[in-house]
Design a protein around this motif. Sequence first.
Motif, short mmCIF file in Angstrom:
data_model
loop_
_atom_site.label_atom_id
_atom_site.label_comp_id
_atom_site.label_asym_id
_atom_site.label_seq_id
_atom_site.Cartn_x
_atom_site.Cartn_y
_atom_site.Cartn_z
N THR A 56 18.79 22.70 -23.12
CA THR A 56 18.63 24.18 -23.34
C THR A 56 19.75 24.86 -24.11
OG1 THR A 56 19.33 24.74 -21.28
CG2 THR A 56 16.83 24.54 -21.36
N ASP A 57 20.69 23.95 -24.36
CA ASP A 57 21.90 24.63 -25.10
C ASP A 57 21.74 24.24 -26.37
OD1 ASP A 57 24.34 21.80 -25.65
OD2 ASP A 57 22.71 21.89 -23.97
N TYR A 58 22.72 24.80 -27.58
CA TYR A 58 22.58 24.44 -28.95
C TYR A 58 22.75 23.20 -29.31
CZ TYR A 58 23.28 25.26 -33.74
OH TYR A 58 23.24 24.83 -35.17
N PRO B 93 11.43 25.12 -28.51
CA PRO B 93 10.78 26.42 -27.83
C PRO B 93 11.53 27.53 -28.55
CG PRO B 93 11.47 24.61 -26.01
CD PRO B 93 12.00 24.20 -27.42
N THR C 63 12.97 30.22 -27.69
CA THR C 63 14.15 30.85 -27.04
C THR C 63 15.25 31.43 -28.00
OG1 THR C 63 15.52 29.03 -26.58
CG2 THR C 63 14.04 29.70 -24.98
N ARG C 64 16.18 32.30 -27.66
CA ARG C 64 17.03 32.87 -28.69
C ARG C 64 17.89 31.52 -29.11
NH1 ARG C 64 19.32 38.36 -28.44
NH2 ARG C 64 17.95 39.60 -27.66
N THR C 65 18.29 30.48 -28.14
CA THR C 65 18.91 29.48 -28.67
C THR C 65 17.83 28.64 -29.46
OG1 THR C 65 20.27 29.36 -26.69
CG2 THR C 65 20.18 27.26 -28.04
N GLY C 66 16.77 28.40 -29.24
CA GLY C 66 15.76 27.64 -29.90
C GLY C 66 15.80 28.06 -31.40
N GLU D 299 6.99 36.49 -31.79
CA GLU D 299 7.76 35.09 -31.77
C GLU D 299 7.44 34.28 -32.93
OE1 GLU D 299 8.91 34.35 -26.98
OE2 GLU D 299 6.57 33.92 -28.03
#
Length: 222
Positions: free
Chosen positions: A63-65, A88, A90-93, A117
């Motif tokens: 889940t981290d960049y 996914p 997400t903002r990171t995604g 999205e």
Amino acid sequence: MEFVLDTADIDEVKELDGLLTIAGVTTNPTIITKSGKQSEEVFAQLADYLKPEQKLFAQTISTDYDGMLAEARHICGLRPKNTYVKIPVTRTGLRVIKAAKAEGLGVLATAIYSADEAFLAALNGADYLAPYVNRMCNYCDGVGQVVGLIRMLAAQGMDTKVMAASFKNVEQVRELIAAGIQAVTVQPPVVHAMIDHPGTEIAVAEFTENWKNAYGRTTLLA
């Protein structure tokens, strides 16, 4: 239109690929864990079986960049071509999607619950968008949102393809095909429901019985 299987079961893939024109296979972490196999085994089986022109889609876990980007590179390196990483939205995604596309990787933006999205992921360069149709229905008109997304992309002249996922029934698949969707990824139980209409079996049995009664055989050739 691309018809894709959503599964980690290589036997299902082989069976349905023999029956239908299958464009590829998508997996996700839940599907793989339910298979009872290690991810390496699932990926190896699929990569070995699929033809070069068929596509393989596999999802990141981190889940981290940095972790997501490293996994994206690993996934896209599983086969020489037609392999896509599922990321996914997400903002990171979304950051990872931009970075992955800058490196020339194939990307499917996933875990999408709204047309908004999805459209933003398309702006970041995603090749495919995977809206979760049935799950979206818990929040809104899932099918309607996806139809709207198809129109949004067409209106803006964007080449990103919508690959709808998370279907509960045949009707959802049918509505989106009729709406002009570019791709669907469907789990085997729904695919079997599309194939196996009971009326067809009844009709075939009637034809065979009538032929047997008239000619004493169940084949065309004597």
